[in-house]
Design a protein around this motif. Structure first.
Motif, PDB file in Angstrom:
ATOM      1  N   SER A 186      36.067  68.284  41.082  1.00 12.93           N
ATOM      2  CA  SER A 186      35.267  68.930  40.908  1.00 12.93           C
ATOM      3  C   SER A 186      34.674  67.477  40.673  1.00 12.93           C
ATOM      4  O   SER A 186      35.379  66.656  41.035  1.00 12.93           O
ATOM      5  CB  SER A 186      35.219  69.335  39.296  1.00 12.93           C
ATOM      6  N   ALA A 187      33.738  68.010  41.598  1.00 12.36           N
ATOM      7  CA  ALA A 187      32.535  66.746  41.575  1.00 12.36           C
ATOM      8  C   ALA A 187      32.238  65.743  40.396  1.00 12.36           C
ATOM      9  O   ALA A 187      31.846  64.672  40.356  1.00 12.36           O
ATOM     10  CB  ALA A 187      30.365  67.178  42.876  1.00 12.36           C
ATOM     11  N   SER A 188      32.076  66.737  39.224  1.00 11.92           N
ATOM     12  CA  SER A 188      31.336  66.116  37.779  1.00 11.92           C
ATOM     13  C   SER A 188      32.402  66.708  36.778  1.00 11.92           C
ATOM     14  O   SER A 188      33.085  68.101  36.796  1.00 11.92           O
ATOM     15  CB  SER A 188      30.162  66.539  37.384  1.00 11.92           C
ATOM     16  N   HIS A 189      32.823  66.083  36.270  1.00  9.04           N
ATOM     17  CA  HIS A 189      33.830  65.817  35.520  1.00  9.04           C
ATOM     18  C   HIS A 189      33.058  65.535  33.939  1.00  9.04           C
ATOM     19  O   HIS A 189      34.093  65.106  32.575  1.00  9.04           O
ATOM     20  CB  HIS A 189      35.254  64.872  34.907  1.00  9.04           C
ATOM     21  N   ALA A 195      33.420  62.149  39.480  1.00  7.08           N
ATOM     22  CA  ALA A 195      34.120  63.271  39.907  1.00  7.08           C
ATOM     23  C   ALA A 195      35.953  62.978  39.228  1.00  7.08           C
ATOM     24  O   ALA A 195      36.011  62.114  38.843  1.00  7.08           O
ATOM     25  CB  ALA A 195      34.619  62.781  41.099  1.00  7.08           C
ATOM     26  N   VAL A 253      39.464  66.022  45.793  1.00 13.08           N
ATOM     27  CA  VAL A 253      38.835  65.823  45.041  1.00 13.08           C
ATOM     28  C   VAL A 253      38.548  67.190  44.294  1.00 13.08           C
ATOM     29  O   VAL A 253      38.515  68.650  44.562  1.00 13.08           O
ATOM     30  CB  VAL A 253      37.041  65.938  45.432  1.00 13.08           C
ATOM     31  N   TYR A 292      33.152  57.856  44.447  1.00 12.91           N
ATOM     32  CA  TYR A 292      33.547  59.246  43.187  1.00 12.91           C
ATOM     33  C   TYR A 292      33.476  58.679  41.951  1.00 12.91           C
ATOM     34  O   TYR A 292      33.788  59.819  41.312  1.00 12.91           O
ATOM     35  CB  TYR A 292      35.325  59.812  43.908  1.00 12.91           C
TER      36      TYR A 292
END
Length: 169
Positions: free
Chosen positions: A163-166, A99, A161, A96
């Protein structure tokens, strides 16, 4: 949402892995493993050595999967040997990186930005046993920034999860 278990929590006011691994770790307090931890947004775990330290704000909390502990090297290995803060069962936390995740052990979700891998160092061979550093490559846990305040306790929890990208946090 995934059901997980918070197996162990570690909050240590001292940095025990200083100097050379051959010299062994410094003595630490007997109460480093705790039943619950208080998490503070952008600061870390209350009472931990990295709490509110500017150089560690993007990596003040380290989460690891119990499934990745090198039990074949040392059957009793735990967070005191790896110096991670949160030990989870039931999720491949190393997958992860990048994330934003949420852990909820019953008092409300605590969110974390999973910033990067926690790379094992030579200390792993000294505290766990020969070969531990190599065994933990790519699965030594993740370094995180807490994005919310909250409390985590040992026992059943949920993992989500957010968000997949922060990258835009």
């Amino acid at each position: 949402m995934t059901e997980v278990e918070v197996v162990q929590l570690l909050v240590s006011p001292t940095h025990r892995f200083e100097g050379r691994p051959a010299d062994g770790p410094a003595a630490g307090p007997a109460d480093e493993t705790v039943r619950q931890v208080e998490v503070r947004r952008n600061l870390g775990l209350v009472g931990d050595r990295y709490f509110a330290r500017p150089a560690h704000r993007d990596a003040s909390v380290t989460i690891m999967a119990v499934e990745n502990l090198p039990l074949d090297i040392a059957p009793s290995v735990d967070l005191r040997h790896t110096r991670r803060n949160i030990l989870l069962r039931g999720v491949d936390i190393d997958a992860y990186v990048g994330a934003t995740i949420a852990l909820d052990s019953g008092t409300g979700p605590v969110t974390f930005a999973v910033n990067r891998s926690a790379r094992p160092c030579a200390w792993m061979d000294a505290t766990i046993g020969p070969g531990a550093q190599r065994a933990l490559r790519g699965k030594g846990g993740v370094r995180c920034t807490p994005l919310s305040d909250g409390v985590l306790t040992r026992g059943e929890a949920t993992f989500r999860v957010v968000s997949a990208s922060h990258a835009s946090r």
